[in-house]
Scaffold this active site. Sequence first.
Site, PDB file in Angstrom:
ATOM      1  CD  GLU A 187      -2.720   0.670   2.195  1.00  0.00           C
ATOM      2  OE1 GLU A 187      -3.676  -0.152   2.448  1.00  0.00           O
ATOM      3  OE2 GLU A 187      -3.029   1.097   3.198  1.00  0.00           O
ATOM      4  CG  ASP A 202      -1.933   4.470   2.935  1.00  0.00           C
ATOM      5  OD1 ASP A 202      -2.571   3.854   1.795  1.00  0.00           O
ATOM      6  OD2 ASP A 202      -0.339   3.938   3.541  1.00  0.00           O
ATOM      7  CD  GLU A 216      -4.037   7.429   5.761  1.00  0.00           C
ATOM      8  OE1 GLU A 216      -4.979   5.911   5.876  1.00  0.00           O
ATOM      9  OE2 GLU A 216      -3.087   7.091   6.676  1.00  0.00           O
ATOM     10  CD  GLN A 218       0.038   9.174   9.178  1.00  0.00           C
ATOM     11  OE1 GLN A 218      -0.086   9.207  10.480  1.00  0.00           O
ATOM     12  NE2 GLN A 218      -0.548   7.791   8.892  1.00  0.00           N
ATOM     13  CG  ASN A 266       2.426   4.293   6.927  1.00  0.00           C
ATOM     14  OD1 ASN A 266       3.066   4.244   6.356  1.00  0.00           O
ATOM     15  ND2 ASN A 266       1.871   3.798   7.376  1.00  0.00           N
ATOM     16  NE  ARG A 305       9.253   0.739   5.350  1.00  0.00           N
ATOM     17  CZ  ARG A 305       8.178  -0.962   4.835  1.00  0.00           C
ATOM     18  NH1 ARG A 305       7.147  -0.767   4.043  1.00  0.00           N
ATOM     19  NH2 ARG A 305       9.631  -1.633   4.722  1.00  0.00           N
ATOM     20  CD  GLU A 306       2.934   5.575  10.687  1.00  0.00           C
ATOM     21  OE1 GLU A 306       3.831   5.070  11.109  1.00  0.00           O
ATOM     22  OE2 GLU A 306       2.419   4.159  10.955  1.00  0.00           O
ATOM     23  NE  ARG A 321       5.914   3.710  15.166  1.00  0.00           N
ATOM     24  CZ  ARG A 321       5.693   4.530  14.515  1.00  0.00           C
ATOM     25  NH1 ARG A 321       6.069   5.581  14.081  1.00  0.00           N
ATOM     26  NH2 ARG A 321       4.897   3.147  13.339  1.00  0.00           N
TER      27      ARG A 321
END
Length: 284
Positions: free
Chosen positions: A98, A100, A102, A115, A117, A126-127, A272
């Site tokens: 995917e 993205d 957003e 955002q 990804n 992987r934002e 993270r």
Amino acid sequence: MFSILDFVLVLLVIATVDASVPGGGGFDENYVVTWGNVLKLNQGEVQLSMDKSAGSAFESKHKFGSGFFQMRIKLPPKDTAGVVTAFYLTSKGDTHDEVDFEFLGNRDGKPIQIQTNVFNNGQGNREQKFVLWFDPSTDFHTYGILWNPYQIVFYVDKIPIRIFKNNKKYGVGYPSKPMTVIASLWNGEGWATDGGKAKINWSYAPFKANFQSFSDSGCHADGGNINAEACGSTTYYWNTIQYSRLSANETTAFKNVRAKYMKYDYCSDKRRFPVPPTECRLNQ
Ligand SMILES: *[C@@H]1O[C@H](CO)[C@@H](O)[C@H](O)[C@H]1NC(C)=O
Ligand SMILES: *[C@@H]1O[C@H](CO)[C@@H](O)[C@H](O)[C@H]1NC(C)=O
């Protein structure tokens, strides 16, 4: 005699011509409504809406194996906390690939965050988030995803804001399943705005986002797999050498926009990822 029937006929002809998009590629030719309330203003523009009962979405009829997908979008105005407008490529399913865009919605007066990804085999995380240098709810802007054998580039108008290079040879996952183009408007109040703290104010509903530009801009991959040779061929302009890396002026714009407008990068989130993922070093 020029009858009322002739007059209606002339109007019909004008209406038909007006709805056609130069270069072909109207909505119904390449896309289909899959959810909720989608208003087709004409073949060149549709409006997604969301109220308490449902959001809405449309998707491409074809799946793709490469391409340069560009959608013109005008976001819902005013208070859109919790309302997510999305434009993305996905292969669907548990092990989906995917890519993205957003738009995370905002409390009135605060900047809207975008955002981005990239998922491979169901794994995202992987934002990267950006604010925009314009108000995306007052005008249409073009949001683009270039996807070829060399790189994925996210564009806002002509400006590249993010690159994800194909580093398969270093063990970094890269989207390689046939993907569908999807646009949607949905309730993301559990996470989207201020980490889920800003909920939807339904007094602003229905929320409406407008979309334009429905041309067929990828290599078709409607079977189970991508024909890598066909979809990587330079007969498609997006696979040619100038799309394998950024040009000099694009690199300048890229650095500038990331320095000024990037608000979050998973690559520098030490909590993270105490050790940054491999691609973070390679994408430099
Ligand atoms: C929702 O928006 C309306 C109109 O601006 C406002 O009067 C109301 O206080 C808002 N509700 C919440 C829960 O913020
Ligand atoms: C870079 O230059 C090309 C060719 O002149 C132009 O089409 C493109 O829009 C420019 N990109 C940016 C980000 O300025």
